[in-house]
Design a protein around this motif. Structure first.
Motif, short mmCIF file in Angstrom:
data_model
loop_
_atom_site.label_atom_id
_atom_site.label_comp_id
_atom_site.label_asym_id
_atom_site.label_seq_id
_atom_site.Cartn_x
_atom_site.Cartn_y
_atom_site.Cartn_z
N UNK A 1 -59.12 85.25 17.28
CA UNK A 1 -60.00 84.73 18.30
C UNK A 1 -59.37 83.55 19.03
N UNK A 2 -58.73 82.67 18.28
CA UNK A 2 -58.07 81.52 18.90
C UNK A 2 -56.89 81.97 19.76
N UNK A 3 -56.12 82.94 19.28
CA UNK A 3 -54.98 83.44 20.06
C UNK A 3 -55.46 84.13 21.34
N UNK A 4 -56.56 84.88 21.26
CA UNK A 4 -57.11 85.55 22.45
C UNK A 4 -57.61 84.51 23.45
N UNK A 5 -58.21 83.44 22.96
CA UNK A 5 -58.69 82.39 23.85
C UNK A 5 -57.53 81.67 24.54
N UNK A 6 -56.37 81.63 23.89
CA UNK A 6 -55.18 81.00 24.48
C UNK A 6 -54.47 81.93 25.45
N UNK A 7 -55.00 83.13 25.65
CA UNK A 7 -54.41 84.07 26.61
C UNK A 7 -53.37 85.00 26.02
N UNK A 8 -53.25 85.02 24.70
CA UNK A 8 -52.29 85.91 24.07
C UNK A 8 -52.87 87.32 23.99
N UNK A 9 -52.05 88.28 23.70
CA UNK A 9 -52.46 89.67 23.57
C UNK A 9 -51.80 90.53 24.63
N UNK A 10 -51.69 91.81 24.33
CA UNK A 10 -51.06 92.76 25.25
C UNK A 10 -52.14 93.56 25.95
N UNK A 11 -52.06 93.66 27.27
CA UNK A 11 -53.03 94.42 28.03
C UNK A 11 -52.80 95.91 27.79
N UNK A 12 -53.88 96.65 27.51
CA UNK A 12 -53.74 98.08 27.23
C UNK A 12 -53.91 98.94 28.48
N UNK A 13 -54.45 98.37 29.54
CA UNK A 13 -54.66 99.13 30.77
C UNK A 13 -56.04 99.75 30.85
N UNK A 14 -56.83 99.67 29.80
CA UNK A 14 -58.18 100.22 29.83
C UNK A 14 -59.16 99.12 30.22
N UNK A 15 -60.22 99.52 30.90
CA UNK A 15 -61.25 98.57 31.30
C UNK A 15 -62.62 99.06 30.85
N UNK A 16 -63.55 98.14 30.79
CA UNK A 16 -64.93 98.46 30.46
C UNK A 16 -65.81 97.80 31.52
N UNK A 17 -66.69 98.59 32.12
CA UNK A 17 -67.62 98.06 33.11
C UNK A 17 -69.02 98.05 32.50
N UNK A 18 -69.68 96.92 32.65
CA UNK A 18 -71.06 96.79 32.18
C UNK A 18 -71.92 96.65 33.43
N UNK A 19 -72.88 97.56 33.57
CA UNK A 19 -73.74 97.58 34.75
C UNK A 19 -75.14 97.15 34.35
#
Length: 112
Positions: free
Chosen positions: A58-76
């Protein structure tokens, strides 16, 4: 349990078989309890490790780390005929250095 009377001394008491059986039952109960306690201890350690890793990810994700997978999720969201859309990109946080291709997925908000 009826106690046997000692024919020589005339006193009541437990026979050797009764004493051995009761000791065996107590030993069986103690063994079952210790086995259960050991299994629970192992699960407790495992859940603590997962929680610790989760906070680190969670801390690493908040720091902007992680690899983008190319998938998206839309919430309507819809209310009274109006519609709002929020878009989230999926990222993947590697669990360790050896498993760079696999890891924990998470989503990060992106302006639509």
């Amino acid at each position: 349990m009826k106690m046997n009377k000692d024919p020589i001394r005339g006193r009541e008491g437990f026979s050797l078989i009764e004493a051995v059986l009761s000791a065996a039952l107590i030993l069986l109960g103690a063994t079952a309890f210790l086995t259960m306690a050991a299994a629970n201890g192992k699960l407790l350690l495992q859940s603590g490790r997962i929680a610790k890793d989760s906070y680190g990810w969670e801390a690493a994700a908040a720091d902007g780390e992680g690899e983008k997978t190319g998938e998206t999720m839309e919430v309507i969201f819809q209310k009274d005929g109006e519609e709002a859309v929020e878009v989230f990109d999926q990222y993947r946080m590697p669990q360790d250095e050896q498993s760079a291709g696999e890891g924990v997925p998470f989503f990060r908000y992106r302006e639509p």
